[in-house]
Scaffold this motif. Structure first.
Motif, PDB file in Angstrom:
ATOM      1  N   MET A  76       0.828  -1.207   0.000  1.00 27.81           N
ATOM      2  CA  MET A  76       0.000   0.000   0.000  1.00 27.81           C
ATOM      3  C   MET A  76       0.867   1.263   0.000  1.00 27.81           C
ATOM      4  O   MET A  76       0.668   2.163  -0.819  1.00 27.81           O
ATOM      5  N   ILE A  77       1.855   1.333   0.913  1.00 34.86           N
ATOM      6  CA  ILE A  77       2.666   2.559   0.975  1.00 34.86           C
ATOM      7  C   ILE A  77       3.590   2.676  -0.239  1.00 34.86           C
ATOM      8  O   ILE A  77       3.983   3.766  -0.623  1.00 34.86           O
ATOM      9  N   ASP A  78       3.903   1.528  -0.827  1.00 36.05           N
ATOM     10  CA  ASP A  78       4.693   1.564  -2.053  1.00 36.05           C
ATOM     11  C   ASP A  78       3.939   2.374  -3.102  1.00 36.05           C
ATOM     12  O   ASP A  78       4.503   3.265  -3.739  1.00 36.05           O
ATOM     13  N   ARG A  79       2.649   2.076  -3.244  1.00 35.28           N
ATOM     14  CA  ARG A  79       1.864   2.766  -4.261  1.00 35.28           C
ATOM     15  C   ARG A  79       1.483   4.178  -3.827  1.00 35.28           C
ATOM     16  O   ARG A  79       1.564   5.128  -4.579  1.00 35.28           O
ATOM     17  N   LYS A  80       1.038   4.278  -2.576  1.00 36.01           N
ATOM     18  CA  LYS A  80       0.508   5.562  -2.125  1.00 36.01           C
ATOM     19  C   LYS A  80       1.594   6.634  -1.996  1.00 36.01           C
ATOM     20  O   LYS A  80       1.358   7.799  -2.269  1.00 36.01           O
ATOM     21  N   THR A  81       2.762   6.238  -1.549  1.00 40.51           N
ATOM     22  CA  THR A  81       3.799   7.210  -1.204  1.00 40.51           C
ATOM     23  C   THR A  81       5.094   7.026  -1.985  1.00 40.51           C
ATOM     24  O   THR A  81       5.649   7.982  -2.525  1.00 40.51           O
ATOM     25  N   ALA A  82       5.572   5.777  -2.040  1.00 40.48           N
ATOM     26  CA  ALA A  82       6.941   5.564  -2.526  1.00 40.48           C
ATOM     27  C   ALA A  82       7.080   5.854  -4.019  1.00 40.48           C
ATOM     28  O   ALA A  82       8.122   6.335  -4.463  1.00 40.48           O
ATOM     29  N   VAL A  83       6.030   5.583  -4.805  1.00 40.62           N
ATOM     30  CA  VAL A  83       6.159   5.789  -6.260  1.00 40.62           C
ATOM     31  C   VAL A  83       6.449   7.243  -6.612  1.00 40.62           C
ATOM     32  O   VAL A  83       7.134   7.506  -7.592  1.00 40.62           O
ATOM     33  N   LEU A  84       5.936   8.187  -5.825  1.00 41.95           N
ATOM     34  CA  LEU A  84       6.194   9.586  -6.169  1.00 41.95           C
ATOM     35  C   LEU A  84       7.650   9.959  -5.838  1.00 41.95           C
ATOM     36  O   LEU A  84       8.267  10.759  -6.551  1.00 41.95           O
ATOM     37  N   TYR A  85       8.190   9.366  -4.778  1.00 37.34           N
ATOM     38  CA  TYR A  85       9.627   9.533  -4.516  1.00 37.34           C
ATOM     39  C   TYR A  85      10.448   8.894  -5.639  1.00 37.34           C
ATOM     40  O   TYR A  85      11.472   9.442  -6.071  1.00 37.34           O
ATOM     41  N   ALA A  86       9.987   7.738  -6.096  1.00 39.30           N
ATOM     42  CA  ALA A  86      10.681   7.062  -7.197  1.00 39.30           C
ATOM     43  C   ALA A  86      10.650   7.939  -8.454  1.00 39.30           C
ATOM     44  O   ALA A  86      11.648   8.060  -9.174  1.00 39.30           O
ATOM     45  N   ALA A  87       9.505   8.560  -8.707  1.00 46.11           N
ATOM     46  CA  ALA A  87       9.387   9.450  -9.869  1.00 46.11           C
ATOM     47  C   ALA A  87      10.313  10.651  -9.710  1.00 46.11           C
ATOM     48  O   ALA A  87      11.013  11.046 -10.650  1.00 46.11           O
ATOM     49  N   ALA A  88      10.334  11.219  -8.512  1.00 44.63           N
ATOM     50  CA  ALA A  88      11.175  12.396  -8.268  1.00 44.63           C
ATOM     51  C   ALA A  88      12.650  12.072  -8.500  1.00 44.63           C
ATOM     52  O   ALA A  88      13.389  12.857  -9.091  1.00 44.63           O
ATOM     53  N   ALA A  89      13.059  10.905  -8.063  1.00 45.98           N
ATOM     54  CA  ALA A  89      14.478  10.540  -8.185  1.00 45.98           C
ATOM     55  C   ALA A  89      14.835  10.130  -9.606  1.00 45.98           C
ATOM     56  O   ALA A  89      15.968  10.354 -10.050  1.00 45.98           O
ATOM     57  N   SER A  90      13.912   9.541 -10.328  1.00 45.44           N
ATOM     58  CA  SER A  90      14.250   8.972 -11.636  1.00 45.44           C
ATOM     59  C   SER A  90      13.948   9.892 -12.816  1.00 45.44           C
ATOM     60  O   SER A  90      14.565   9.770 -13.871  1.00 45.44           O
ATOM     61  N   ILE A  91      13.004  10.802 -12.669  1.00 51.04           N
ATOM     62  CA  ILE A  91      12.644  11.663 -13.804  1.00 51.04           C
ATOM     63  C   ILE A  91      13.826  12.509 -14.288  1.00 51.04           C
ATOM     64  O   ILE A  91      14.021  12.646 -15.502  1.00 51.04           O
ATOM     65  N   PRO A  92      14.675  13.055 -13.386  1.00 60.26           N
ATOM     66  CA  PRO A  92      15.836  13.781 -13.925  1.00 60.26           C
ATOM     67  C   PRO A  92      16.727  12.870 -14.772  1.00 60.26           C
ATOM     68  O   PRO A  92      17.290  13.316 -15.774  1.00 60.26           O
ATOM     69  N   SER A  93      16.837  11.625 -14.388  1.00 58.68           N
ATOM     70  CA  SER A  93      17.653  10.684 -15.143  1.00 58.68           C
ATOM     71  C   SER A  93      17.091  10.507 -16.555  1.00 58.68           C
ATOM     72  O   SER A  93      17.832  10.477 -17.539  1.00 58.68           O
ATOM     73  N   VAL A  94      15.769  10.421 -16.650  1.00 53.00           N
ATOM     74  CA  VAL A  94      15.098  10.314 -17.954  1.00 53.00           C
ATOM     75  C   VAL A  94      15.329  11.586 -18.762  1.00 53.00           C
ATOM     76  O   VAL A  94      15.758  11.551 -19.917  1.00 53.00           O
ATOM     77  N   LEU A  95      15.051  12.719 -18.143  1.00 53.36           N
ATOM     78  CA  LEU A  95      15.113  13.989 -18.871  1.00 53.36           C
ATOM     79  C   LEU A  95      16.525  14.333 -19.323  1.00 53.36           C
ATOM     80  O   LEU A  95      16.729  14.918 -20.388  1.00 53.36           O
ATOM     81  N   LEU A  96      17.510  13.987 -18.487  1.00 60.62           N
ATOM     82  CA  LEU A  96      18.883  14.378 -18.802  1.00 60.62           C
ATOM     83  C   LEU A  96      19.575  13.369 -19.713  1.00 60.62           C
ATOM     84  O   LEU A  96      20.707  13.595 -20.140  1.00 60.62           O
ATOM     85  N   GLY A  97      18.876  12.253 -20.000  1.00 59.65           N
ATOM     86  CA  GLY A  97      19.427  11.310 -20.970  1.00 59.65           C
ATOM     87  C   GLY A  97      20.416  10.310 -20.399  1.00 59.65           C
ATOM     88  O   GLY A  97      21.348   9.890 -21.082  1.00 59.65           O
ATOM     89  N   ALA A  98      20.207   9.892 -19.142  1.00 63.73           N
ATOM     90  CA  ALA A  98      21.097   8.893 -18.537  1.00 63.73           C
ATOM     91  C   ALA A  98      20.750   7.496 -19.066  1.00 63.73           C
ATOM     92  O   ALA A  98      19.721   7.299 -19.709  1.00 63.73           O
ATOM     93  N   ASP A  99      21.621   6.517 -18.767  1.00 65.58           N
ATOM     94  CA  ASP A  99      21.352   5.126 -19.152  1.00 65.58           C
ATOM     95  C   ASP A  99      20.132   4.585 -18.409  1.00 65.58           C
ATOM     96  O   ASP A  99      19.922   4.928 -17.246  1.00 65.58           O
ATOM     97  N   PRO A 100      19.395   3.703 -19.068  1.00 71.43           N
ATOM     98  CA  PRO A 100      18.224   3.109 -18.405  1.00 71.43           C
ATOM     99  C   PRO A 100      18.568   2.443 -17.074  1.00 71.43           C
ATOM    100  O   PRO A 100      17.768   2.490 -16.140  1.00 71.43           O
ATOM    101  N   GLN A 101      19.775   1.875 -16.955  1.00 73.93           N
ATOM    102  CA  GLN A 101      20.096   1.209 -15.684  1.00 73.93           C
ATOM    103  C   GLN A 101      20.270   2.235 -14.556  1.00 73.93           C
ATOM    104  O   GLN A 101      20.006   1.932 -13.390  1.00 73.93           O
TER     105      GLN A 101
END
Lengths: 350, 350
Positions: B194-219
């Motif tokens: 439950m907390i994974d979906r309710k809370t953790a995914v937005l932290y995951a998005a916050a941490a990973s979106i710069p990686s996507v936008l800046l063109g880092a490797d998928p890993q």
């Protein structure tokens, strides 16, 4: 073609696409976990509806690509750019319907409309908390689905951008609509601005998004946006007319509910200008106790003041304006169909 | 570095980025029309908040590009791809904060939490209808803002996709959370999901979106997603701890509200397994009448059962797992900062 025969043709055309949409909703919005949330999210979508917006989107796609209506798989639709992969136009169509569905769920909570499409509204069937969440779920699902057309990134991005700004406008329009209930009068201009945002922008998105996805010229996208906006305004005005003139059993919700809820429409505004005591038409102190006879009398008064005809004429004019925009498209059967759909929106009786 | 000195450093770092976010919210989400809708939409955003998610997003951007913290304008951020235009990372950061704000507004309606960040909740200040719409407006605005980073289309599209699927998960998580209130017991596994979906995914998005936008490797994107997910889970568990252990005046809302509302947490689940009569801790029949003394006694019982320490340890373990994921990044000051932020989430006292 006489109006009745035309209505038959266009109803068949809508019916055909509605069936395709209905058949594939499950592919794009399958059940998920938690089950209750997804049941609530799919409740309105699966309860039916005319699927006018997705139909317009699909027919606009045919008109743009000069594809014979109904001959091409919408999930593998050709674009206007040579050697390009086919795209999933049905995804875009369903995305727009999912947005429509989200707004209905939240609007029904706000207006406390108890019935929708002949079924209990989502907040009645599942409670308000789940209804809020069901709408929120559809909201993001619509974006996920719109991202799944397979269109080239630049154009997919533009389609998503259109969807996002459309949703913002819809919220603004609904907010204006609610605000109007607390006001004595609303000018025709204010009313038209409200329905432009609340209703017309989603028709504009439905008509223009295929143009974006398929790679048409910006001026074509612009013309289709205007077509959608005009017929969308006309649709809302006709909706206000039908709220008064269609039996509850056909509407799937209480007839005259706008009057009971004190909504400001072009009809009540015109009547007020003719000296009708609009607020006195219905005893709104006890909405539950309003009888069909009271509604009948109110409608007769509005008819006599010419207010219902005024709205009907305005809607017809808007449709004519919208159809004019279609000149930008090649002359095809699908283009004729788009014009017929425009007319259908104001000739329909429910 | 001892914990206190480290806390000071990381608090300064968060404070620095919070100020940047606060200064620029107005640029990305200006007042609009209707005014009341935009006042309601901006109410929670302007009331403050720690801005942890945007801070993580910005610091992750620095860690990815080996940029010295605080030296580069986030609106003109360099990417990892040569000769590419700079992008607006601040837009992405604010988009994530806007999503967070939308969920708070709708959650407060569902939970009828009356206070938020020391101010009346939006539905209290503006009414439920406007609060629903304010959340809906922020929802689409977040997408509009995320589309405005200037990143190349492919990567912008991926960021929007992440945002959309994140929002779907958040709705699912909130739905599970509400459903738990009607259940006797919830396993630790169900709670963590439950907390994974309710809370953790937005932290995951916050941490990973710069990686996507800046063109880092998928890993790298994958590792940052896992970092965000782990510290996000830890954050929620710590939030449950703080709900019990922090004075109402510091929390900005009633202390012990989770117990009063009958929420299932890791703490109550552990206590139940130790034989504590969790439902008997607070007389929930009259939530208004619950006294601080009752809360104190309940917390003492939970402390004695080892349940609060159990949750604290679980949160600490999750943070350690998250920090391990950062090995994928070059060794920089910014990477150290990301680790410190992880620790801060579980060491913070409010």
């Amino acid at each position: 073609m006489d109006p009745e025969a035309r209505a038959q043709t266009v109803e068949d055309a809508i019916e055909h696409r509605r069936e395709i949409v209905n058949t594939h909703i499950d592919d794009y919005l399958p059940m998920g976990d938690p089950e209750r949330l997804y049941q609530a999210s799919r409740h309105v979508l699966l309860a039916g509806g005319k699927r006018l917006r997705p139909t317009i989107l699909l027919v606009a796609g045919e008109a743009l690509t000069e594809t014979d209506p109904g001959t091409t798989d919408y999930r593998e639709f050709p674009t206007l750019v040579e050697h390009e992969n086919r795209i999933d136009l049905l995804a875009a169509a369903i995305s727009v319907e999912v947005i429509q569905s989200f707004t209905l769920i939240h609007d029904d909570i706000m207006d406390d409309d108890r019935m929708r499409r002949g079924e209990p509204a989502v907040h009645v069937a599942f409670g308000s908390d789940t209804a809020i969440l069901a709408g929120d779920t559809l909201y993001s699902k619509a974006f996920e689905i719109m991202l799944d057309t397979g269109a080239p990134a630049e154009r997919a991005l533009e389609a998503v951008d259109t969807l996002a700004s459309t949703c913002t406008r819809i919220c603004e329009g609904q907010s204006l609509d609610i605000g109007f209930e607390e006001r004595e009068t609303v000018t025709s201009e204010e009313y038209l601005d409200m329905i432009d945002r609340k209703t017309a922008v989603l028709y504009a998105a439905a008509a223009s998004i295929p143009s974006v996805l398929l790679g048409a010229d910006p001026q074509v996208t612009e013309a289709l946006t205007e077509y959608g906006r005009s017929i969308g305004r006309a649709f809302q005005i006709q909706d206000d007319v039908l709220d008064l003139t269609t039996p509850s059993s056909v509407l799937g919700k209480q007839r005259g509910s706008d009057l009971v809820e004190g909504k400001r429409t072009l009809i009540t505004q015109h009547a007020r200008e003719q000296g009708v005591d609009v607020d006195g038409l219905i005893d709104a102190n006890d909405p539950e106790a309003v009888t069909d006879r009271e509604i009948d009398a109110a409608v007769e008064t509005l008819e006599a003041a010419g207010s219902i005809d005024y709205a009907r004429n305005m809607a017809a004019d808007l449709v004519a304006e919208g159809i004019d925009e279609l000149d930008v498209l090649p002359e095809t059967e699908a283009r004729t169909r788009l014009a017929q759909i425009g007319n259908y929106l104001v000739e329909r009786s429910y």
